[in-house]
Design an enzyme around this catalytic site. Structure first.
Site, PDB file in Angstrom:
ATOM      1  N   GLN A 133       0.831  -1.219   0.000  1.00 21.58           N
ATOM      2  CA  GLN A 133       0.000   0.000   0.000  1.00 21.58           C
ATOM      3  C   GLN A 133       0.861   1.263   0.000  1.00 21.58           C
ATOM      4  OE1 GLN A 133      -3.817   0.208   2.234  1.00 21.58           O
ATOM      5  NE2 GLN A 133      -2.733  -1.090   3.683  1.00 21.58           N
ATOM      6  N   TYR A 160       2.992  -9.511  15.788  1.00 20.45           N
ATOM      7  CA  TYR A 160       3.265  -8.418  14.838  1.00 20.45           C
ATOM      8  C   TYR A 160       3.918  -7.234  15.559  1.00 20.45           C
ATOM      9  CZ  TYR A 160       2.212  -4.458  11.733  1.00 20.45           C
ATOM     10  OH  TYR A 160       2.297  -3.322  10.959  1.00 20.45           O
TER      11      TYR A 160
HETATM   12  N1  LIG Z   1      -1.404  -1.654   6.917  1.00 21.25           N
HETATM   13  C1  LIG Z   1      -1.584  -0.979   8.063  1.00 21.25           C
HETATM   14  O1  LIG Z   1      -2.726  -0.725   8.497  1.00 21.25           O
HETATM   15  C2  LIG Z   1      -0.381  -0.468   8.822  1.00 21.25           C
HETATM   16  C3  LIG Z   1      -0.599   0.145  10.062  1.00 21.25           C
HETATM   17  C4  LIG Z   1       0.488   0.640  10.767  1.00 21.25           C
HETATM   18  C5  LIG Z   1       1.773   0.511  10.257  1.00 21.25           C
HETATM   19  N2  LIG Z   1       1.958  -0.107   9.067  1.00 21.25           N
HETATM   20  C6  LIG Z   1       3.337  -0.261   8.566  1.00 21.25           C
HETATM   21  O2  LIG Z   1       3.462   0.477   7.369  1.00 21.25           O
HETATM   22  C7  LIG Z   1       4.380  -0.175   6.489  1.00 21.25           C
HETATM   23  C8  LIG Z   1       3.732  -0.371   5.129  1.00 21.25           C
HETATM   24  O3  LIG Z   1       2.529  -1.104   5.318  1.00 21.25           O
HETATM   25  P1  LIG Z   1       1.570  -1.456   4.106  1.00 21.25           P
HETATM   26  O4  LIG Z   1       0.190  -1.280   4.571  1.00 21.25           O
HETATM   27  O5  LIG Z   1       2.041  -0.788   2.859  1.00 21.25           O
HETATM   28  O6  LIG Z   1       1.860  -3.025   4.014  1.00 21.25           O
HETATM   29  P2  LIG Z   1       1.561  -4.025   2.817  1.00 21.25           P
HETATM   30  O7  LIG Z   1       0.555  -3.455   1.876  1.00 21.25           O
HETATM   31  O8  LIG Z   1       1.322  -5.351   3.438  1.00 21.25           O
HETATM   32  O9  LIG Z   1       2.961  -4.033   2.051  1.00 21.25           O
HETATM   33  C9  LIG Z   1       4.085  -4.661   2.579  1.00 21.25           C
HETATM   34  C10 LIG Z   1       4.910  -5.110   1.408  1.00 21.25           C
HETATM   35  O10 LIG Z   1       6.080  -5.751   1.927  1.00 21.25           O
HETATM   36  C11 LIG Z   1       6.339  -6.846   1.084  1.00 21.25           C
HETATM   37  N3  LIG Z   1       7.174  -7.829   1.758  1.00 21.25           N
HETATM   38  C12 LIG Z   1       6.819  -8.786   2.646  1.00 21.25           C
HETATM   39  N4  LIG Z   1       7.892  -9.495   3.001  1.00 21.25           N
HETATM   40  C13 LIG Z   1       8.952  -8.985   2.333  1.00 21.25           C
HETATM   41  C14 LIG Z   1      10.320  -9.310   2.260  1.00 21.25           C
HETATM   42  N5  LIG Z   1      10.833 -10.321   2.964  1.00 21.25           N
HETATM   43  N6  LIG Z   1      11.125  -8.574   1.466  1.00 21.25           N
HETATM   44  C15 LIG Z   1      10.615  -7.564   0.723  1.00 21.25           C
HETATM   45  N7  LIG Z   1       9.316  -7.217   0.730  1.00 21.25           N
HETATM   46  C16 LIG Z   1       8.498  -7.919   1.538  1.00 21.25           C
HETATM   47  C17 LIG Z   1       4.985  -7.418   0.740  1.00 21.25           C
HETATM   48  O11 LIG Z   1       5.051  -8.221  -0.404  1.00 21.25           O
HETATM   49  P3  LIG Z   1       4.169  -9.564  -0.507  1.00 21.25           P
HETATM   50  O12 LIG Z   1       2.745  -9.127  -0.284  1.00 21.25           O
HETATM   51  O13 LIG Z   1       4.473 -10.051  -1.864  1.00 21.25           O
HETATM   52  O14 LIG Z   1       4.669 -10.459   0.583  1.00 21.25           O
HETATM   53  C18 LIG Z   1       4.188  -6.126   0.520  1.00 21.25           C
HETATM   54  O15 LIG Z   1       4.248  -5.709  -0.824  1.00 21.25           O
HETATM   55  C19 LIG Z   1       4.794  -1.454   7.203  1.00 21.25           C
HETATM   56  O16 LIG Z   1       6.000  -1.225   7.870  1.00 21.25           O
HETATM   57  C20 LIG Z   1       3.694  -1.687   8.211  1.00 21.25           C
HETATM   58  O17 LIG Z   1       4.154  -2.433   9.326  1.00 21.25           O
HETATM   59  C21 LIG Z   1       0.898  -0.598   8.318  1.00 21.25           C
END
Ligand SMILES: NC(=O)c1ccc[n+]([C@@H]2O[C@H](COP(=O)([O-])OP(=O)(O)OC[C@H]3O[C@@H](n4cnc5c(N)ncnc54)[C@H](OP(=O)(O)O)[C@@H]3O)[C@@H](O)[C@H]2O)c1
Length: 297
Positions: free
Chosen positions: A11, A125
């Site tokens: 995202q 997590y």
């Molecule tokens: N989503 C939320 O509500 C939320 C809330 C608070 C904080 N955050 C933080 O914000 C950040 C971005 O979140 P987001 O919502 O964009 O998450 P997301 O949509 O789940 O994206 C995470 C990406 O990381 C990739 N990934 C997973 N394992 C990996 C690896 N070993 N090497 C390289 N890439 C890898 C995933 O690819 P695959 O899908 O192909 O595995 C996915 O494209 C993260 O640090 C998350 O912890 C998110």
């Protein structure tokens, strides 16, 4: 100036690529299948070869419930993977922006969480993301850790899309938790915050490195957020329920509200109004008619 985005298929990673391009900034986005942050050598070689001006790490294991079943994998990505990125940045002397989460707190506080409030993650997590924060802190001083919450956007899966899917399936009433509060945060706004920090990091002599909170406003419950998402389904009943009514493998924080005063003071970055971003997203997803006078182009 070039920006290297890791986890570029997610995202925030996808939003970063689009927002950087829209701002005329040079960006290289690597998706999971292009660079796995758990492979230390590959991360080190990539950062050394590309020699970006800054790295923004969006790669993470974000499946909060699944993480309870696969803690080693979650730790390999969120903890050790973050450490691999930070060490690679340190070796190449490249600043790092690393994304983290409100889940480093247990949600029991009354009032918004400040950066220096006691951390007490209650889930795999949260514990693995905290390990990542610590690995970044230990490996490389030139870092900004950005904790955010309740991310939504056009790419990937998120609460907005889940609600729209359930509404389209005709399910009614929809039961949605009303005793957990937080700040929905648009992925686009996180991207812009990262790019604003990037500009500062690359132009200023003195950078206020450290940990910051960034989340959308106003504060709302999941139920309130669902009502806003589905306001254009007038016949749909959205019923409030409690956390106890809706047990999950990973307990959710009752309070995910982040105090965002520090990032405003240090970088001049304010909280985005999620209601405005939600309206744009719903229109982009074809859920809302374009306003009269607009041609939709
Ligand atoms: N989503 C939320 O509500 C939320 C809330 C608070 C904080 N955050 C933080 O914000 C950040 C971005 O979140 P987001 O919502 O964009 O998450 P997301 O949509 O789940 O994206 C995470 C990406 O990381 C990739 N990934 C997973 N394992 C990996 C690896 N070993 N090497 C390289 N890439 C890898 C995933 O690819 P695959 O899908 O192909 O595995 C996915 O494209 C993260 O640090 C998350 O912890 C998110």
């Amino acid at each position: 100036m070039s920006i290297l985005v890791l986890g570029a298929g997610g995202q925030v990673g996808a939003a970063l690529r689009w927002r950087a391009m829209a701002r005329g900034q040079s960006v290289i986005g690597l998706k999971h299948d292009e660079l796995d942050i758990t492979i230390a050598d590959a991360v080190r070689r990539t950062v050394a070869d590309i020699r970006p001006s800054i790295v923004i790490n969006c790669a993470a294991h974000t499946a909060v419930d699944r993480a309870e079943e696969e803690p080693e994998r979650a730790m390999a990505i969120n903890g050790e993977g973050a450490g691999n990125v930070a060490l690679s940045c340190a070796l190449a002397s490249v600043p790092l922006i690393h994304l983290s989460t409100d889940y480093v707190f247990d949600g029991s506080k009354t009032g918004p969480y400040r950066e220096d409030d006691p951390i007490a993650p209650a889930t795999v997590y949260g514990r693995t993301k905290l390990a990542g924060e610590r690995a970044v802190f230990d490996a490389w001083g030139k870092h900004v850790i950005l904790r955010t919450s309740w991310v939504f956007g056009a790419m990937g899966s998120n609460f907005v899309k889940t609600m729209l899917r359930l509404a389209a399936s005709g399910q009614s009433p929809l039961k949605v938790v009303d005793d957990q509060i937080g700040g929905p945060t648009p992925a686009d706004a996180i991207a812009d915050a990262c790019l604003d920090i990037t500009t500062r990091v690359l132009q200023a002599d003195i950078v206020p490195w450290g940990t910051y909170h960034f989340a959308g406003a106003p504060t709302v419950s999941w139920h309130g957020f669902a009502q806003a998402i589905l306001a254009h389904y007038p016949d749909l009943v959205i019923a409030p329920c409690t956390t106890e009514d809706f047990p999950r493998p990973a307990p959710r924080p009752a309070n995910s509200v982040l105090d965002c005063g520090r990032i405003r003071a240090a970088f001049g970055i304010g909280q985005p109004d999620w209601t405005v971003h939600l309206a744009h997203l719903l229109r982009d997803l074809g859920e809302m008619p374009t306003e009269s006078g607009e041609d939709g182009s």
